[in-house]
Design a protein around this motif. Sequence first.
Motif, PDB file in Angstrom:
ATOM      1  N   LEU A  97       0.874  -1.176   0.000  1.00  0.00           N
ATOM      2  CA  LEU A  97       0.000   0.000   0.000  1.00  0.00           C
ATOM      3  C   LEU A  97       0.911   1.227   0.000  1.00  0.00           C
ATOM      4  O   LEU A  97       1.453   1.604   1.031  1.00  0.00           O
ATOM      5  N   SER A  98       1.066   1.833  -1.151  1.00  0.00           N
ATOM      6  CA  SER A  98       2.043   2.919  -1.290  1.00  0.00           C
ATOM      7  C   SER A  98       1.426   4.290  -1.099  1.00  0.00           C
ATOM      8  O   SER A  98       2.148   5.255  -0.804  1.00  0.00           O
ATOM      9  N   THR A  99       0.104   4.391  -1.252  1.00  0.00           N
ATOM     10  CA  THR A  99      -0.517   5.704  -1.393  1.00  0.00           C
ATOM     11  C   THR A  99      -1.838   5.765  -0.641  1.00  0.00           C
ATOM     12  O   THR A  99      -2.648   4.826  -0.719  1.00  0.00           O
ATOM     13  N   PHE A 100      -2.052   6.877   0.065  1.00  0.00           N
ATOM     14  CA  PHE A 100      -3.327   7.119   0.738  1.00  0.00           C
ATOM     15  C   PHE A 100      -3.825   8.507   0.339  1.00  0.00           C
ATOM     16  O   PHE A 100      -3.096   9.490   0.433  1.00  0.00           O
ATOM     17  N   LEU A 101      -5.062   8.581  -0.092  1.00  0.00           N
ATOM     18  CA  LEU A 101      -5.665   9.870  -0.408  1.00  0.00           C
ATOM     19  C   LEU A 101      -6.038  10.587   0.881  1.00  0.00           C
ATOM     20  O   LEU A 101      -6.140   9.951   1.936  1.00  0.00           O
ATOM     21  N   PRO A 102      -6.232  11.904   0.843  1.00  0.00           N
ATOM     22  CA  PRO A 102      -6.604  12.620   2.064  1.00  0.00           C
ATOM     23  C   PRO A 102      -7.824  11.977   2.725  1.00  0.00           C
ATOM     24  O   PRO A 102      -8.830  11.717   2.066  1.00  0.00           O
ATOM     25  N   ARG A 103      -7.711  11.736   4.013  1.00  0.00           N
ATOM     26  CA  ARG A 103      -8.750  11.009   4.731  1.00  0.00           C
ATOM     27  C   ARG A 103     -10.030  11.834   4.840  1.00  0.00           C
ATOM     28  O   ARG A 103     -10.002  13.029   5.137  1.00  0.00           O
ATOM     29  N   ALA A 104     -11.163  11.184   4.620  1.00  0.00           N
ATOM     30  CA  ALA A 104     -12.455  11.808   4.851  1.00  0.00           C
ATOM     31  C   ALA A 104     -12.848  11.614   6.313  1.00  0.00           C
ATOM     32  O   ALA A 104     -12.093  11.040   7.108  1.00  0.00           O
ATOM     33  N   ASP A 105     -14.028  12.076   6.678  1.00  0.00           N
ATOM     34  CA  ASP A 105     -14.528  11.976   8.042  1.00  0.00           C
ATOM     35  C   ASP A 105     -14.530  10.511   8.495  1.00  0.00           C
ATOM     36  O   ASP A 105     -15.149   9.661   7.858  1.00  0.00           O
ATOM     37  N   PRO A 106     -13.823  10.171   9.582  1.00  0.00           N
ATOM     38  CA  PRO A 106     -13.713   8.766   9.994  1.00  0.00           C
ATOM     39  C   PRO A 106     -14.891   8.262  10.819  1.00  0.00           C
ATOM     40  O   PRO A 106     -14.945   7.080  11.164  1.00  0.00           O
ATOM     41  N   ARG A 107     -15.847   9.120  11.132  1.00  0.00           N
ATOM     42  CA  ARG A 107     -16.894   8.743  12.079  1.00  0.00           C
ATOM     43  C   ARG A 107     -17.920   7.782  11.472  1.00  0.00           C
ATOM     44  O   ARG A 107     -18.073   7.674  10.263  1.00  0.00           O
ATOM     45  N   ASP A 108     -18.637   7.103  12.357  1.00  0.00           N
ATOM     46  CA  ASP A 108     -19.757   6.252  11.969  1.00  0.00           C
ATOM     47  C   ASP A 108     -21.035   7.061  11.950  1.00  0.00           C
ATOM     48  O   ASP A 108     -21.238   7.974  12.776  1.00  0.00           O
ATOM     49  N   ALA A 109     -21.915   6.731  11.019  1.00  0.00           N
ATOM     50  CA  ALA A 109     -23.221   7.369  10.921  1.00  0.00           C
ATOM     51  C   ALA A 109     -24.304   6.360  11.271  1.00  0.00           C
ATOM     52  O   ALA A 109     -24.266   5.208  10.826  1.00  0.00           O
ATOM     53  N   PHE A 110     -25.266   6.799  12.061  1.00  0.00           N
ATOM     54  CA  PHE A 110     -26.462   6.011  12.345  1.00  0.00           C
ATOM     55  C   PHE A 110     -27.572   6.514  11.437  1.00  0.00           C
ATOM     56  O   PHE A 110     -27.758   7.721  11.276  1.00  0.00           O
ATOM     57  N   GLU A 212       8.614   0.943  -9.955  1.00  0.00           N
ATOM     58  CA  GLU A 212       9.005   2.326  -9.654  1.00  0.00           C
ATOM     59  C   GLU A 212       8.248   3.334 -10.513  1.00  0.00           C
ATOM     60  O   GLU A 212       8.004   4.469 -10.080  1.00  0.00           O
ATOM     61  N   ARG A 213       7.877   2.925 -11.716  1.00  0.00           N
ATOM     62  CA  ARG A 213       7.127   3.821 -12.601  1.00  0.00           C
ATOM     63  C   ARG A 213       5.769   4.174 -11.978  1.00  0.00           C
ATOM     64  O   ARG A 213       5.367   5.340 -11.933  1.00  0.00           O
ATOM     65  N   ILE A 214       5.076   3.176 -11.457  1.00  0.00           N
ATOM     66  CA  ILE A 214       3.769   3.418 -10.822  1.00  0.00           C
ATOM     67  C   ILE A 214       3.952   4.140  -9.495  1.00  0.00           C
ATOM     68  O   ILE A 214       3.161   5.030  -9.140  1.00  0.00           O
ATOM     69  N   ALA A 215       4.999   3.804  -8.766  1.00  0.00           N
ATOM     70  CA  ALA A 215       5.264   4.494  -7.500  1.00  0.00           C
ATOM     71  C   ALA A 215       5.453   5.988  -7.735  1.00  0.00           C
ATOM     72  O   ALA A 215       4.954   6.827  -6.977  1.00  0.00           O
ATOM     73  N   SER A 216       6.169   6.342  -8.800  1.00  0.00           N
ATOM     74  CA  SER A 216       6.395   7.750  -9.130  1.00  0.00           C
ATOM     75  C   SER A 216       5.086   8.430  -9.532  1.00  0.00           C
ATOM     76  O   SER A 216       4.827   9.580  -9.159  1.00  0.00           O
ATOM     77  N   LEU A 217       4.262   7.729 -10.284  1.00  0.00           N
ATOM     78  CA  LEU A 217       2.967   8.266 -10.695  1.00  0.00           C
ATOM     79  C   LEU A 217       2.096   8.578  -9.479  1.00  0.00           C
ATOM     80  O   LEU A 217       1.479   9.645  -9.378  1.00  0.00           O
ATOM     81  N   ASP A 225      -0.218  13.013   5.958  1.00  0.00           N
ATOM     82  CA  ASP A 225      -0.910  12.884   7.243  1.00  0.00           C
ATOM     83  C   ASP A 225      -1.713  11.594   7.303  1.00  0.00           C
ATOM     84  O   ASP A 225      -1.689  10.867   8.308  1.00  0.00           O
ATOM     85  N   THR A 226      -2.454  11.318   6.237  1.00  0.00           N
ATOM     86  CA  THR A 226      -3.235  10.080   6.201  1.00  0.00           C
ATOM     87  C   THR A 226      -2.308   8.874   6.204  1.00  0.00           C
ATOM     88  O   THR A 226      -2.579   7.869   6.896  1.00  0.00           O
ATOM     89  N   PHE A 227      -1.224   8.944   5.451  1.00  0.00           N
ATOM     90  CA  PHE A 227      -0.278   7.822   5.382  1.00  0.00           C
ATOM     91  C   PHE A 227       0.223   7.471   6.777  1.00  0.00           C
ATOM     92  O   PHE A 227       0.213   6.301   7.186  1.00  0.00           O
TER      93      PHE A 227
END
Length: 309
Positions: A97-110, A212-217, A225-227
């Motif tokens: 797992l090389s990449t994490f997008l900015p995290r959205a709201d982590p909370r649970d919804a009822f 490495e090509r995909i890692a660079s992309l 922060d998310t990572f």
Amino acid sequence: MQMKPFRIGTRGSPLALAQAYEARDRLMQAHGLGADMFEIVVLSTKGDRITDRALAEIGGKGLFTEELEAQLASGELDFAVHSSKDMPTTLPDGLTLSTFLPRADPRDAFIGKTAGRLIDLPHGAVVGSASLRRQALIRKLRPDIEVIIFRGSVQTRLDKLNAGDVDGTFLAFAGLARLGLADRATQVLDVNDFPPAPAQGAICIEQREDDERIASLLARINDPDTFDAVTCERAYLAVLDGSCRTPIAGHATISGDHLRFSGMILTPDGTICHEVATEGPRRDAARIGREAGTELRRRAGPGFLDGWS
């Protein structure tokens, strides 16, 4: 120069597709590429096909990733987009797992049908959830409520709720928001009262370690922060042998160079829980997570985790 489209693997649910397109759109913007340079490849996974049983009964989290990872390993896919909380802590050899997008709201919804808040449901109400963590937390807060297994896509679960199969259900608020359904939440629970699953709200991208090509992309769309936060949470989960057999919650936050983490493990009936809170330099994210998991194992004592399976 890349002449053919990058092949992006994903599951076929509306939420999985929304996440894959978010990753594609971020890559288009980061690299100035057109949509024609990306191909979304939809694969059906065993976890998607079997929806009448708990994940623990049919093999756990890996059932949502096996088909994608097989094509990723063989080179048929360039990378795959996942919900981070669905990822096993141990990946197949050669994948990362090389990449994490900015995290959205982590909370649970009822999402309530007979009442807008969990606490306001009538005695003996029925709540549907596929998550052992959510089931345990529901029973901890409302031991009088009946909890039943409730699987399927977001829309499938909302349809079952509308049909009156249950009085309420829980979904990740991030998933609802990504589908434009945030207004369906009748209550968004505080992380201190209803702690989320490790990595909840984070989209991750899996690739071959040696590509490495995909890692660079992908590097241009990785959110540090998310990572680091998810690295801490997954290290914690790995120590606890986290699978779909264990009610485990964990959440890390980043502030500058500092990381704070809190975690909880519960018995499935919610009657016993153990909690941990710790902090330290973000550069030590994995160590902080491991130590938190080790501390919870110590507090719980021998056999506590083993007795859940």
